[in-house]
Structure formats: structure tokens, C-alpha cells
Design a protein around this motif. Structure first.
Motif: not given
Length: 590
Positions: A61-77
Motif C-alpha cells: 500500500q502507498f499513500l497517494v492522492i485519493k482517487s476521484v469518483a468518475r462516471s458517465g460517458a466522459k469518465s475518461w477525462e
């Protein structure tokens, strides 16, 4: 209430100097593979961080910036900072690698990932590590070399494996660089649509602060990796007054970060505040460290293979602490239990219990007192967990064969102090009839079920089931069970070493429709008694007459209800235990 309690738990852990809970905006993330590069961005090799063997392998495990929620057609952004799954890092499709659509999606993901890296490298122009990662993507064919590494096959086996970067000679990942701590607040804001992040009153803290539009994933075992405790749909008819998604139920970014971090810590692999039964994952915590918090999982979860008696010792210690007064100082402390189950892309709340340590302690104590029944050295341990209880009444003794709603219902009955579900009684009776075996735990389950039902339903005036043989109990089912045990014991004594007894052939019929079999069984018993010594013969004849004296004058019951079938099993069990321990003359065991 759930989010409020989780938020408070985060505050408690954040103030604990020994706690490893992540600070706001960060999280402890398992990253199985690291791309090692030199200062010029040239690929050197893949590094495997996993430890252990076989299925027990764990990534570091590594202490990294928290993952951001992503959903929808433009989640790849939306990307994670200097770490993400191989779709973003290497443009390798997360799903079906042969589909054009998946390939295009992976290309878009990597494009967004590279733009983010370039922005950080530009912002921190003096940071050599950020610059090295940018150069990694500028060197033609550099990414393709990763696919030729010996570890790539292992990396690509698992869908969406996380990757990050490390500069050769450096101890920490690029994603852990101290330069990332300063802009973390602005990074969190930039991840969403700033036009929507207006100040609102937070439902958790009451503060006027920027609202989280999407909430962070809090996945549980058996569910999807992106599953959330709180999820919002967009333009689906659930919006009110133009308040879409998170604005419809405003939770500040600060509170959202705190409660999701707390829940992920509770659900983590190293957490001692969780257990799992069937598909239900249960987490629990208190306002401050308490004895019940450290003992709680032993009451419910499966015994450890390394130390099978750990549950018994922990439960006994907790049981004793209630009587010795050790819990007195903790009685008023609030305690919480949250049951979660996978449900499509979201998480279903199976149950939520809140109360004081005293309330939960008393209910757990009552649970074990209700289960108390006579036993001997051949039986299981004095205390057994809910896992042991449920597997005893499961087909093939497997917890997966127990209906999920039954697991949840029994847990709630224990925590609420209410009657156990009828389905538990039926499941227990089915297994007894299928195996013709009334074990110690099964008898304890039926005893506890009947006594809790009598205690909680006012109009029932049935006699409580005692721990041992009750000679004053004249319930017809109980008496029939006692009689069946005596007739079986006579057969065993008359034919030592017999492979099967009347239990193997007649238990099902005797426990449901006694009138159909007992006349035959009594007739057979007359022949068996002729083979016994005079003393044994007289002893058993008196016992049979004593039992028959309590049978209704109209004869054996034509049919026994489920409750009386349960009393039949308990009567049989009680009488067997009494016969095992009783003696005639000086040393002849009956």
C-alpha cells in the motif's frame, strides 16, 4: 445518521497518533506493479510489490492522492495523479482488449492521463521526478517496452491493475512526492465541475462549504470496484429544483472525504473492525476504544484456522467482563454496526444499528444465555460464534448455502434482542431430519428460538425450555422426543455395536406424526427389553411408564407443529444426555 457516525469515526482516528488513517485528500492504495524509469524517462523494468504466496498475495500500500469518483460517458477525462489502472497509464484496454471500442476508450484515458502529468511537470518545473514521467511518454515506443517485461503477463491478468512510477534509486513513488501535498485541495476541486461546486449547507457538519458532486467509491467484497455507499443518478427524475447529483443531498467535500476514508479503512484488508458472513460485510465501531469493539468480530465470524479456539477465549472473556464490572466505565459509549451487501453498481445497506455499549452487551449476553444447554466433553466448545451456528444448519456445513436474508435476519435478532427468524428454526429442523442428528448446537438453536419467542410474544404461555432434562414438562412434543430417546437407548443396549437405530429410520415420522410410528416402536421395544438384565429392564420400564403418563388420554398426537417438532428434538436431546450420564448399580452405564 450513518454518514454522521462515519464522519465522527474519522475524526477519532485522525486524532490518534498511532492511527495510519490517511489525511484529507489522500488514501492508502494497493499498487501491485511499479514502472521503474531513469531520470531521462527511459523504461527499466516492472517491479512487483506483491508479497505472500498463491491467493494470499498482497500488494503493497502507498499513500497517494485519493482517487476521484468518475462516471458517465466522459469518465475518461478524470484521472488519478501519477497512478491509475493500466488503461490510463499504458492505454491497455481494461475490458475486452480485442474490441475497437475498448481500445478507443483506453486511448482517450491515456491521453487525459498524459495531459495531467504534463500540467504537473509544468507547474513544478524544478521537480525532476515529474519531468522524468513526462519524458517517459515523449520517448517513442517507450510504453510498448512495458508489455515485453517478464511481469507484464502477471500485471495484465487482473482487470484494471493499478500502476505507478518510481525513479531508479529513489525510495518512494512519484505519486508520493511531497510536492503533491500542497496543491491537494485545489486538485480535489479541479476534478469536478467548478460551476457546480457552490457553497451549500452540509447535511453532516452543518457548515456552509463546497459540495461533493460525486462520492468516492467504497467497494466491498463481492461487489464492483466502483461501488459506492452513496451514489447519485443524473436526469433520472430524482433531481429536485435543478439540484442534480450531489447537490440534491448536499455533503461537503470535506465531510465526503472523511466518511469515505473512514468506511474504506473499516472495510480494509487489515481492519479488525469488520467480519463477513455469506455475502454480508459488517463493519462496527464505537466513539472511543472499548472492549466490545475488540471482541465483537469473534462473536460472529468464522474461527481462525491458525487458532480455532480464539473465538471461544474472546467470547468467554467478554462474557466474564459483563459480570465482573469491567464494562461499567464504557456503558454509555455509543456503538455502531453497519451491514452492507453488493447490489449491482451500488452498495445495499442490509441493516444499521446504533446504541450504547451497555445495550449491545446485554443483548449479546442474552443471546449466549438463550443458547446455553447441557453438554459434555464430546460436544463442541461452550461458546460458539454465529458462523458456527449457521454452518451447523447449512447444507454440507457451508455458509454459502444459507440464504443471505437469513444471515442478516439472525444478526439483527441478536443485536435487537428480538425473536430469531422462523426460517432459522425451519432450516434447523430440515437439517436434523435430513441427517437424523440432533447435535449440541442444533438443540441449543431450537431452545434459544423457542425461549426468545415465548419471551417476546405476550399471548404465548408455553413453558420455557431448561438447560437440562425437565421432568415437569408435559408438552406432547417434548414427551414424544424423550420417549423416542429411551426406546433408542434400549435398542442400543440390547444390540451392542448396532450400525443403525430407530433414529435412522423413524426420526422424521416420529417427530412430525407420532401416532403413525410409536405403537410399532413400543412393540419393538418389548422385544429389545427381553435381552436386558433384570435391573436395566425394570429401570427402562419405569421410565417409559413415567413418560407415557404425561401423554394425552386420547393417545399420541396425530401431528406436531413446528414449535412442537422443535420441542421433540430438544426432549430427545435432553433425554439422551440424561441417559448418557445416569448409572444403575455401581458402574453400569445406561
Amino acid at each position: 445518521m450513518i454518514l454522521q457516525a462515519l464522519y465522527e469515526y474519522y475524526q477519532r482516528k485522525a486524532q490518534d497518533p498511532d492511527s495510519l488513517i490517511a489525511p484529507r485528500g489522500f488514501e492508502w492504495k494497493e499498487i501491485p506493479f511499479i514502472i521503474v524509469i531513469d531520470k531521462e524517462g527511459c523504461f527499466l523494468h516492472l517491479e512487483d510489490t506483491r508479497e505472500g504466496e498463491g491467493k494470499g498475495k498482497r500488494a503493497k500500500q502507498f499513500l497517494v492522492i485519493k482517487s476521484v469518483a468518475r462516471s458517465g460517458a466522459k469518465s475518461w477525462e478524470i484521472v488519478n495523479i501519477f497512478w491509475d489502472h493500466y488503461g490510463y497509464v499504458l492505454a491497455h484496454p481494461k475490458e475486452d482488449a480485442e474490441k475497437e471500442k475498448e481500445k478507443e476508450q483506453a486511448q482517450k484515458q491515456q491521453s487525459s492521463f498524459i495531459k495531467t502529468i504534463q500540467s504537473y511537470a509544468t507547474r513544478f518545473s524544478s521537480n525532476e521526478q515529474f519531468a522524468a514521467v513526462r519524458k517517459f511518454y515523449e520517448i517513442e515506443g517507450n510504453s510498448a517496452k512495458v508489455f515485453e517485461d517478464v511481469y507484464w503477463r502477471e500485471c495484465s491478468k487482473k482487470t484494471g491493475t493499478n500502476l505507478s512510477f518510481r525513479i531508479a534509486g529513489e525510495k518512494h513513488l512519484v505519486a508520493e512526492h511531497p510536492d503533491l501535498y500542497e496543491p491537494v485541495e485545489s486538485t480535489l476541486l479541479d476534478a469536478g465541475d467548478l460551476s457546480k461546486n457552490k457553497n451549500r449547507v452540509c447535511l453532516i457538519t452543518g457548515e456552509n462549504a463546497p459540495i461533493a458532486i460525486l462520492h468516492t467509491a467504497t467497494p466491498i467484497l463481492g461487489g464492483k470496484s466502483g461501488a459506492k455507499l452513496v451514489g447519485f443518478q443524473k436526469k433520472s427524475g430524482y433531481d429536485s429544483y435543478y439540484k442534480e447529483q450531489g447537490l440534491n443531498a448536499p455533503v461537503s467535500q470535506k465531510a465526503e472525504d472523511a466518511y469515505t476514508t473512514a468506511l474504506n479503512v473499516l472495510l480494509g484488508k487489515d481492519s479488525h473492525n469488520k467480519y463477513r458472513l455469506g455475502e454480508t460485510s459488517v463493519v462496527f465501531w464505537s466513539e472511543k476504544p472499548t472492549l466490545i469493539e475488540s471482541t465483537f468480530p469473534f462473536i460472529f465470524e468464522a474461527p481462525s484456522k491458525d487458532d480455532p479456539d480464539a473465538n471461544v477465549r474472546a467470547i468467554k472473556s467478554f462474557y466474564d467482563s459483563i459480570y465482573t464490572g469491567k464494562l461499567t466505565e464504557e456503558e454509555a459509549v455509543r456503538f455502531y454496526v453497519l451491514g452492507l451487501a453488493p447490489n449491482a453498481a451500488r452498495i445495499s445497506v442490509r441493516f444499521w444499528k446504533a446504541g450504547t455499549v451497555k445495550e449491545f452487551s446485554e443483548r449479546i449476553l442474552q443471546h449466549f444465555e438463550d443458547l446455553s444447554i447441557i453438554r459434555d466433553d464430546r460436544d463442541s466448545k461452550e461458546f460458539f460464534s454465529l458462523f458456527n451456528l449457521l454452518t451447523t444448519i447449512a447444507f454440507q456445513y457451508k455458509i454459502d448455502n444459507i440464504p443471505p436474508n437469513l444471515v442478516s435476519a439472525v444478526m439483527q435478532s441478536i443485536l435487537d434482542g428480538t425473536p430469531y427468524p422462523t426460517s432459522m428454526q425451519m432450516q434447523c429442523l430440515c437439517r436434523i431430519k435430513a441427517q437424523q442428528k440432533v447435535s449440541y448446537i442444533r438443540a441449543a438453536i431450537l431452545k434459544a428460538y423457542l425461549n426468545r419467542k415465548n419471551r417476546n410474544i405476550n399471548y404465548l404461555k408455553e413453558r420455557d425450555i431448561t438447560m437440562g432434562l425437565d421432568l415437569e414438562n408435559i408438552n406432547q412434543g417434548y414427551l414424544c422426543g424423550r420417549l423416542f430417546a429411551v426406546l433408542e437407548k434400549i435398542q442400543e443396549n440390547a444390540q451392542p455395536g448396532i450400525n443403525s437405530t430407530i433414529r435412522d429410520r423413524y426420526y422424521g415420522a416420529a417427530s412430525t406424526t407420532p401416532i403413525t410410528v410409536f405403537s410399532r416402536l413400543l412393540s419393538l421395544s418389548n422385544h429389545h427389553r427381553e435381552k436386558l438384565s433384570y435391573g436395566s429392564k425394570v429401570y427402562y420400564e419405569k421410565m417409559i411408564q413415567e413418560i407415557l403418563g404425561g401423554i394425552d388420554s386420547n393417545g399420541m398426537p396425530a401431528h406436531l407443529s413446528l414449535d412442537d417438532q422443535s420441542r421433540f428434538a430438544i426432549g430427545y436431546y435432553h433425554q439422551r444426555k440424561a441417559l448418557w450420564t445416569s448409572r444403575i448399580n455401581d458402574n453400569e452405564t445406561i
